[in-house]
Design a protein around this motif. Structure first.
Motif, PDB file in Angstrom:
ATOM      1  N   VAL A 317       0.799  -1.229   0.147  1.00 33.36           N
ATOM      2  CA  VAL A 317       0.056  -0.034  -0.092  1.00 33.36           C
ATOM      3  C   VAL A 317       0.685   1.369   0.009  1.00 33.36           C
ATOM      4  N   GLY A 318       2.230   1.245   0.007  1.00 29.62           N
ATOM      5  CA  GLY A 318       2.880   2.361   0.055  1.00 29.62           C
ATOM      6  C   GLY A 318       4.611   2.016  -0.066  1.00 29.62           C
ATOM      7  N   THR A 319       5.399   3.126  -0.075  1.00 32.80           N
ATOM      8  CA  THR A 319       6.833   3.144   0.025  1.00 32.80           C
ATOM      9  C   THR A 319       7.214   4.090   0.767  1.00 32.80           C
ATOM     10  N   VAL A 320       8.227   3.783   1.570  1.00 30.97           N
ATOM     11  CA  VAL A 320       8.884   4.412   2.559  1.00 30.97           C
ATOM     12  C   VAL A 320       9.737   5.537   1.661  1.00 30.97           C
ATOM     13  N   THR A 321       9.675   6.803   1.962  1.00 30.40           N
ATOM     14  CA  THR A 321      10.384   7.923   1.304  1.00 30.40           C
ATOM     15  C   THR A 321      11.636   8.564   2.125  1.00 30.40           C
ATOM     16  N   SER A 322      11.177   8.464   3.436  1.00 32.95           N
ATOM     17  CA  SER A 322      12.411   8.791   4.432  1.00 32.95           C
ATOM     18  C   SER A 322      12.266   8.040   5.609  1.00 32.95           C
ATOM     19  N   GLY A 323      13.326   7.486   6.042  1.00 38.07           N
ATOM     20  CA  GLY A 323      13.089   6.634   7.168  1.00 38.07           C
ATOM     21  C   GLY A 323      14.582   6.733   8.157  1.00 38.07           C
ATOM     22  N   THR A 324      14.267   6.626   9.550  1.00 36.36           N
ATOM     23  CA  THR A 324      15.660   6.736  10.312  1.00 36.36           C
ATOM     24  C   THR A 324      15.246   6.231  11.770  1.00 36.36           C
TER      25      THR A 324
END
Length: 374
Positions: A317-324
Motif C-alpha cells: 500500500v505504499g513506499t517509505v520515502t524517508s526513514g531513520t
C-alpha cells in the motif's frame, strides 16, 4: 545521498567556504547536491549533534543551499505568479516557504524559502541540486526589466539551532527578538549579514546569510562566544527534520510527487489567479490524490529506510520515502507515500519489508516530536 567514488568526481564537487574549518574539526565529508559537505564531526557523531540541537545549541554549515536573486520592477509579483505560496500574505522583512512546481504536472521541482525584501527584490534559497533549474525556469519566464541572478556560491548560510540559539546570538550582539519567518540585517565581526528566524530542525533557530568571503569570520565569532556550542553535520540535520516530518526534496517531494500528495498544500495559494502547476494541482485536489505522505512509527525493533515497501496484510500500500532511527524517541520513524484507497486511519498498524523481514509500523501523524520553533 549520491555516492562519489572517483578522485576526478571528488574534484568536481563544490566546497563550502568553511571547508578548512570543518577539516580542522575532524569532519567526515559526503557528497550532497554537488557539494562536499560535513556529514558528522569527530568527537560528536549523529547522536551527540542531534541532542545538542534538541537540548542546547548546534551550528550547521548549509552553504550548499542555493541563492537566487530576483530584482527589478514587479519582481515580487513575478515570483508570486510562478511559485505556489502567496507572497501577498507577507510583508517586506518576512520569509515564506514555497514550492516551484512543474506547470504541466504539478510535480515539485523544488521547495524554497523566499525572502521578501521589497516589491522589486526577492531572494530565494532553493536546494543545492536544483538551483540551476529553478533559476533557468524563472529566467525563461521573467518579464522585461526583471533579472534572475544565480548567486549560489556568493553567499554562505549558517544555521544556529536549538533552545539556546537566541542566547548565543544575543551574546554576539545579533538580533533575536523578531518573529518566526522574519529577518533583519545586522553586523558581526565587522561583517554585514542577514539573520532570519528559520531552520529545518523543529527547534528555535536562526539562519545567517553572509557573503562567502566573510563566512570564516562569522563562524569563528560564533564558536568563540560559547564553550558548549557544537558543530553539527548533515546527518543530524536529517534525523532532526525527519522527527518533525519536514519533507526532503528528492525523497518526500519530487517532480513525481505533488504538494497534494506530499501534504504540502498549506504552502499553496489556492485562490491565486496564477502559479506554475495551478490547473493540475487544483484538479488533483478536487479529485483526491491516489496517495499521500503519512508518518510511521516502529512498533517492532526496526529502522525503516527509503524505498522499503509498506504492506497492509498481503497488499503493498505504499513506499517509505524517508526513514531513520529517532535519537529523541529511541525507535524507528518514517515518512511514506501510502495509497488513499483503502483509507487507512492514523493508528493503523502496517508492515514494512526490511530486507525480507516484516516489521510492524503504526500510522502516525507527524510531527513525531513536539516542535519548538516558536
Amino acid at each position: 545521498m549520491t555516492e562519489v567514488t572517483s578522485d576526478a568526481a571528488e574534484t568536481r564537487l563544490r566546497r563550502s567556504p568553511l571547508h578548512e574549518r570543518h577539516t580542522a574539526l575532524g569532519a567526515k565529508f559526503a557528497p550532497f547536491g554537488g557539494w562536499q559537505m560535513p556529514l558528522e564531526y569527530a568527537g560528536g557523531g549523529v547522536l551527540k549533534e542531534h541532542t545538542a540541537v534538541r537540548d542546547g545549541v548546534g551550528v550547521f554549515d548549509v552553504s550548499h543551499l542555493g541563492k537566487i536573486r530576483v530584482a527589478g520592477p514587479g519582481a515580487a509579483d513575478f515570483v508570486n505568479a510562478c511559485l505556489t505560496n502567496d507572497l501577498g500574505r507577507i510583508a517586506p522583512g518576512q520569509a515564506q516557504y514555497t514550492l516551484c512546481c512543474d506547470d504541466a504536472t504539478g510535480g515539485v521541482v523544488d521547495d524554497i524559502i523566499a525572502y521578501l525584501y521589497a516589491d522589486d527584490h526577492v531572494f530565494l534559497v532553493p536546494n543545492a541540486a536544483n538551483t540551476a533549474e529553478v533559476a533557468r525556469r524563472l529566467r525563461a519566464a521573467a518579464p522585461e526589466g526583471v533579472t534572475v541572478t544565480d548567486e549560489h556560491e556568493a553567499y554562505a548560510v549558517l544555521a544556529v539551532q536549538g533552545p539556546r540559539s537566541a542566547d548565543l546570538l544575543g551574546a554576539l550582539g545579533l538580533p533575536t527578538g523578531h518573529d518566526y519567518m522574519s529577518f533583519s540585517t545586522a553586523t558581526l565581526a565587522g561583517v554585514e549579514l542577514t539573520v532570519c528566524r528559520t531552520g529545518y530542525t523543529g527547534e528555535l533557530g536562526y539562519e545567517l546569510v553572509v557573503a562567502s568571503e566573510h563566512a570564516v569570520a562569522v563562524w569563528d565569532a560564533i564558536f568563540a562566544a560559547a564553550d558548549d556550542v557544537r558543530a553539527c553535520g548533515l546527518a543530524a540535520r536529517d534525523t532532526l527534520r525527519t522527527e518533525m516530518g519536514y519533507p526532503l526534496h528528492g525523497q518526500d517531494l519530487s517532480p513525481e510527487i505533488t504538494p497534494v500528495q506530499g501534504r504540502s498544500g498549506w504552502a499553496v495559494g489556492w485562490d491565486k489567479p496564477a502559479f506554475w502547476g495551478r490547473d493540475a494541482l487544483r484538479a488533483e485536489k478536487a479529485a483526491g490524490p491516489a496517495r499521500t505522505l503519512r508518518g510511521l512509527t516502529a512498533v517492532d525493533r526496526a529502522i525503516p529506510r527509503p524505498g522499503m515497501a509498506v504492506y497492509a496484510g498481503d497488499k503493498q500500500v505504499g513506499t517509505v520515502t524517508s526513514g531513520t532511527f529517532s535519537p529523541t524517541l529511541k525507535h524507528g520513524i518514517a515518512l511514506a507515500l501510502v495509497d488513499t484507497d483503502p483509507k487507512l486511519p492514523d493508528g493503523e498498524v502496517l508492515e514494512v519489508d526490511i530486507r525480507g523481514r516484516r516489521a510492524r509500523m503504526r500510522l502516525t501523524r507527524p510531527p513525531f516530536v513536539q516542535p519548538s520553533v516558536r
